[in-house]
Design a protein around this motif. Structure first.
Motif, PDB file in Angstrom:
ATOM      1  N   LEU A 225     -35.887-120.034 -27.939  1.00 45.95           N
ATOM      2  CA  LEU A 225     -35.018-120.580 -28.978  1.00 45.95           C
ATOM      3  C   LEU A 225     -33.576-120.627 -28.481  1.00 45.95           C
ATOM      4  CD1 LEU A 225     -36.315-118.698 -32.168  1.00 45.95           C
ATOM      5  CD2 LEU A 225     -36.826-121.041 -31.474  1.00 45.95           C
ATOM      6  N   SER A 226     -32.846-121.638 -28.932  1.00 45.29           N
ATOM      7  CA  SER A 226     -31.425-121.714 -28.582  1.00 45.29           C
ATOM      8  C   SER A 226     -30.656-120.618 -29.316  1.00 45.29           C
ATOM      9  CB  SER A 226     -30.866-123.084 -28.968  1.00 45.29           C
ATOM     10  OG  SER A 226     -30.815-123.210 -30.391  1.00 45.29           O
ATOM     11  N   MET A 227     -29.446-120.342 -28.843  1.00 48.09           N
ATOM     12  CA  MET A 227     -28.625-119.305 -29.466  1.00 48.09           C
ATOM     13  C   MET A 227     -28.306-119.660 -30.922  1.00 48.09           C
ATOM     14  SD  MET A 227     -28.537-117.075 -27.235  1.00 48.09           S
ATOM     15  CE  MET A 227     -29.129-117.089 -25.543  1.00 48.09           C
ATOM     16  N   THR A 228     -28.084-120.932 -31.176  1.00 48.84           N
ATOM     17  CA  THR A 228     -27.799-121.364 -32.549  1.00 48.84           C
ATOM     18  C   THR A 228     -29.004-121.124 -33.449  1.00 48.84           C
ATOM     19  OG1 THR A 228     -26.271-123.062 -31.736  1.00 48.84           O
ATOM     20  CG2 THR A 228     -27.089-123.298 -33.992  1.00 48.84           C
ATOM     21  N   GLU A 229     -30.203-121.416 -32.946  1.00 49.13           N
ATOM     22  CA  GLU A 229     -31.417-121.187 -33.733  1.00 49.13           C
ATOM     23  C   GLU A 229     -31.634-119.703 -33.985  1.00 49.13           C
ATOM     24  OE1 GLU A 229     -34.566-124.682 -32.722  1.00 49.13           O
ATOM     25  OE2 GLU A 229     -34.022-123.386 -31.043  1.00 49.13           O
ATOM     26  N   ILE A 230     -31.385-118.877 -32.980  1.00 47.90           N
ATOM     27  CA  ILE A 230     -31.552-117.436 -33.132  1.00 47.90           C
ATOM     28  C   ILE A 230     -30.585-116.900 -34.181  1.00 47.90           C
ATOM     29  CG2 ILE A 230     -31.225-115.227 -31.956  1.00 47.90           C
ATOM     30  CD1 ILE A 230     -32.393-116.490 -29.463  1.00 47.90           C
ATOM     31  N   ALA A 231     -29.356-117.386 -34.153  1.00 46.24           N
ATOM     32  CA  ALA A 231     -28.377-116.953 -35.154  1.00 46.24           C
ATOM     33  C   ALA A 231     -28.842-117.308 -36.563  1.00 46.24           C
ATOM     34  CB  ALA A 231     -27.018-117.588 -34.860  1.00 46.24           C
ATOM     35  N   ALA A 232     -29.297-118.542 -36.746  1.00 43.46           N
ATOM     36  CA  ALA A 232     -29.725-118.998 -38.068  1.00 43.46           C
ATOM     37  C   ALA A 232     -30.977-118.278 -38.541  1.00 43.46           C
ATOM     38  CB  ALA A 232     -29.970-120.504 -38.047  1.00 43.46           C
ATOM     39  N   GLU A 233     -31.914-117.991 -37.606  1.00 40.99           N
ATOM     40  CA  GLU A 233     -33.179-117.363 -37.973  1.00 40.99           C
ATOM     41  C   GLU A 233     -33.003-115.911 -38.390  1.00 40.99           C
ATOM     42  OE1 GLU A 233     -36.625-117.979 -38.055  1.00 40.99           O
ATOM     43  OE2 GLU A 233     -36.034-120.072 -38.205  1.00 40.99           O
ATOM     44  N   ASN A 234     -31.924-115.281 -37.978  1.00 38.15           N
ATOM     45  CA  ASN A 234     -31.777-113.847 -38.201  1.00 38.15           C
ATOM     46  C   ASN A 234     -30.575-113.475 -39.065  1.00 38.15           C
ATOM     47  OD1 ASN A 234     -34.013-112.678 -36.464  1.00 38.15           O
ATOM     48  ND2 ASN A 234     -32.978-113.999 -34.985  1.00 38.15           N
ATOM     49  N   GLY A 235     -30.126-114.409 -39.885  1.00 39.26           N
ATOM     50  CA  GLY A 235     -29.165-114.069 -40.924  1.00 39.26           C
ATOM     51  C   GLY A 235     -27.702-114.112 -40.525  1.00 39.26           C
ATOM     52  N   PHE A 236     -27.374-114.647 -39.343  1.00 38.82           N
ATOM     53  CA  PHE A 236     -25.972-114.753 -38.942  1.00 38.82           C
ATOM     54  C   PHE A 236     -25.437-116.127 -39.358  1.00 38.82           C
ATOM     55  CE2 PHE A 236     -27.728-111.519 -36.197  1.00 38.82           C
ATOM     56  CZ  PHE A 236     -26.744-110.542 -36.213  1.00 38.82           C
ATOM     57  N   SER A 237     -24.274-116.139 -39.951  1.00 40.47           N
ATOM     58  CA  SER A 237     -23.737-117.368 -40.535  1.00 40.47           C
ATOM     59  C   SER A 237     -23.362-118.410 -39.496  1.00 40.47           C
ATOM     60  CB  SER A 237     -22.512-117.044 -41.397  1.00 40.47           C
ATOM     61  OG  SER A 237     -21.507-116.382 -40.636  1.00 40.47           O
ATOM     62  N   SER A 238     -23.105-117.985 -38.264  1.00 40.00           N
ATOM     63  CA  SER A 238     -22.751-118.935 -37.206  1.00 40.00           C
ATOM     64  C   SER A 238     -22.996-118.289 -35.852  1.00 40.00           C
ATOM     65  CB  SER A 238     -21.281-119.354 -37.314  1.00 40.00           C
ATOM     66  OG  SER A 238     -20.429-118.243 -37.054  1.00 40.00           O
ATOM     67  N   LEU A 239     -22.970-119.095 -34.812  1.00 40.69           N
ATOM     68  CA  LEU A 239     -23.159-118.577 -33.464  1.00 40.69           C
ATOM     69  C   LEU A 239     -22.012-117.655 -33.064  1.00 40.69           C
ATOM     70  CD1 LEU A 239     -24.650-118.459 -30.792  1.00 40.69           C
ATOM     71  CD2 LEU A 239     -23.541-120.609 -30.135  1.00 40.69           C
ATOM     72  N   SER A 240     -20.814-117.981 -33.495  1.00 42.12           N
ATOM     73  CA  SER A 240     -19.675-117.141 -33.141  1.00 42.12           C
ATOM     74  C   SER A 240     -19.796-115.749 -33.757  1.00 42.12           C
ATOM     75  CB  SER A 240     -18.368-117.801 -33.590  1.00 42.12           C
ATOM     76  OG  SER A 240     -18.347-117.995 -34.997  1.00 42.12           O
ATOM     77  N   VAL A 241     -20.317-115.680 -34.991  1.00 44.03           N
ATOM     78  CA  VAL A 241     -20.523-114.372 -35.622  1.00 44.03           C
ATOM     79  C   VAL A 241     -21.571-113.578 -34.850  1.00 44.03           C
ATOM     80  CG1 VAL A 241     -21.330-113.200 -37.704  1.00 44.03           C
ATOM     81  CG2 VAL A 241     -19.823-115.185 -37.904  1.00 44.03           C
ATOM     82  N   LEU A 242     -22.669-114.246 -34.428  1.00 42.52           N
ATOM     83  CA  LEU A 242     -23.691-113.564 -33.636  1.00 42.52           C
ATOM     84  C   LEU A 242     -23.104-113.061 -32.322  1.00 42.52           C
ATOM     85  CD1 LEU A 242     -26.543-112.727 -32.813  1.00 42.52           C
ATOM     86  CD2 LEU A 242     -26.943-115.081 -32.070  1.00 42.52           C
ATOM     87  N   ASN A 243     -22.354-113.912 -31.616  1.00 39.18           N
ATOM     88  CA  ASN A 243     -21.778-113.506 -30.334  1.00 39.18           C
ATOM     89  C   ASN A 243     -20.865-112.297 -30.492  1.00 39.18           C
ATOM     90  OD1 ASN A 243     -23.027-115.423 -28.687  1.00 39.18           O
ATOM     91  ND2 ASN A 243     -21.455-116.956 -29.079  1.00 39.18           N
ATOM     92  N   ARG A 244     -20.028-112.322 -31.528  1.00 38.08           N
ATOM     93  CA  ARG A 244     -19.095-111.209 -31.739  1.00 38.08           C
ATOM     94  C   ARG A 244     -19.841-109.919 -32.073  1.00 38.08           C
ATOM     95  NH1 ARG A 244     -16.430-113.352 -35.432  1.00 38.08           N
ATOM     96  NH2 ARG A 244     -17.322-112.305 -37.248  1.00 38.08           N
ATOM     97  N   THR A 245     -20.824-110.006 -32.977  1.00 38.85           N
ATOM     98  CA  THR A 245     -21.576-108.827 -33.390  1.00 38.85           C
ATOM     99  C   THR A 245     -22.384-108.267 -32.235  1.00 38.85           C
ATOM    100  OG1 THR A 245     -21.756-109.776 -35.614  1.00 38.85           O
ATOM    101  CG2 THR A 245     -23.216-107.940 -35.079  1.00 38.85           C
TER     102      THR A 245
END
Length: 374
Positions: A225-245
């Motif tokens: 899965l792309s990073m954007t898909e992983i972020a969306a699938e696991n409750g992160f509002s955006s890719l930037s939020v996932l990267n920071r967390t």
């Protein structure tokens, strides 16, 4: 060693073992040889050769092995079961000593087949293991799911906490809050917060973040899965939020972590150990499959009339047909991506699903008018 594309894992042990409490994974214990004593709180179960027992979420166990004991532990995420379960299902009661003979024989052979296919796949393809895994998930849903009503559920504090964990597990991909959680269980925000903190040691936001990050790690390791898909699938509002967390937790970005895993820098010590004695364990598994009737249970005999006037060449579908499970599971976007991923990796020609029209999950409009959702 072949790259893994399964969401389940298997550990084989001959030594005493402690299964930690898990809020994410179900675990099935399968005795391959000798015996072991499984202690869960005040409950004790002795597993002999070919016996099995399932540990539910939030259950931990101490396992004492006999001198000749050998145990396989199949661990898999509860989220893989969710598409197959109806509303109200909280746990499973899966103990071979309590099951009917027909169910016990069928399920134990499915488990033995899974372990054999997984060991074979350590140095090759996990095609067969993946198909057996979906078959086992369907068997759990069909034979072992326990429907808990309000009257049968544990009314105590611990039971309430476990129900809340189940709710979080089912909804962590969504934008849930402590207010929504408290409302769902008729608690105040402060009471819900205290309950979560007392059983996890974490505040609700921290606990939710750790659960989401655990799911992200599995997606990074086991999917494309792309990073954007992983972020969306696991409750992160955006890719930037996932990267920071993710960087705050692991001091690297998700992309860096995936690259590290693919370069083989993150290896599991259990797999190396299993590779060394794989032939010995495979011999135990084959020995289980060759047990006489009085040990494995008697299976019914059937008479069949087969016309032989016209011969038809049978074409084997080995390594070309993948068992998926119930048709309702295919409605899941995550399952659809997994099927496409396996088709690309394993070169699958066909998939097999069952119960396509008469599953209760498909009749979304209810039973009053018997209407389907298509």
């Amino acid at each position: 060693m072949a790259q893994k594309s399964t969401s389940f894992d298997i550990i084989i042990t001959r030594e005493d073992y402690h299964a930690d409490l898990s809020y994410e994974n179900l675990r099935i214990l399968l005795s391959l040889n000798g015996s072991c004593l499984v202690s869960r709180g005040e409950e004790r179960n002795r597993l002999k050769k070919q016996d099995y027992l399932l540990l539910n979420l939030f259950e931990e166990a101490d396992i004492a092995m006999s001198e000749e004991g050998c145990l396989a532990i199949v661990s898999f995420p509860y989220r893989d079961m969710q598409p197959l379960l109806g509303k109200g299902v909280r746990r499973f009661r899966c103990i071979s000593t309590e099951d009917s003979e027909a169910v016990r024989v069928e399920f134990s052979f499915q488990l033995v087949g899974l372990v054999m296919a997984w060991l074979e796949g350590l140095s090759g393809s996990l095609f067969k293991a993946q198909g057996l895994y979906y078959l086992i998930l369907q068997s759990l849903a069909d034979h072992f799911a326990v429907l808990e009503t309000k009257s049968s559920a544990d009314p105590g504090r611990e039971g309430r906490a476990q129900e809340m964990f189940q709710y979080i597990l089912a909804n962590y991909r969504n934008d849930i809050s402590i207010t929504e959680l408290a409302s769902s269980f008729y608690l105040s925000r402060s009471a819900a917060s205290r309950l979560i903190k007392s059983y996890t040691g974490e505040n609700f936001p921290v606990f939710l973040k750790k659960m989401r990050l655990a799911a992200v790690l599995k997606d990074l390791e086991q999917t494309d899965l792309s990073m954007t898909e992983i972020a969306a699938e696991n409750g992160f509002s955006s890719l930037s939020v996932l990267n920071r967390t993710f960087r705050e937790a692991y001091d690297m970005t998700p992309s860096m972590y995936r690259e590290k895993v693919r370069k083989g820098q993150r290896k599991k010590p259990e797999q190396t150990e299993q590779m060394r004695d794989r032939e010995e364990v495979m011999a135990l598994l084959k020995d289980v499959l060759s047990e006489p009737e009085e040990i494995i249970g008697r299976t019914p005999d059937y008479d069949m009339d087969v016309p032989v006037k016209k011969a038809v060449l049978f074409t084997a579908w080995k390594n070309r047909l993948l068992n998926i499970g119930s048709f309702s599971a295919v409605r899941s976007a995550a399952m659809q991506r997994q099927i496409l991923f396996l088709r690309e990796r394993l070169k699958v020609d066909m998939v097999r699903i069952w119960n396509p029209l008469f599953s209760a999950d498909i009749m979304l409009m209810g039973e009053q008018n018997g209407a389907y959702n298509f």
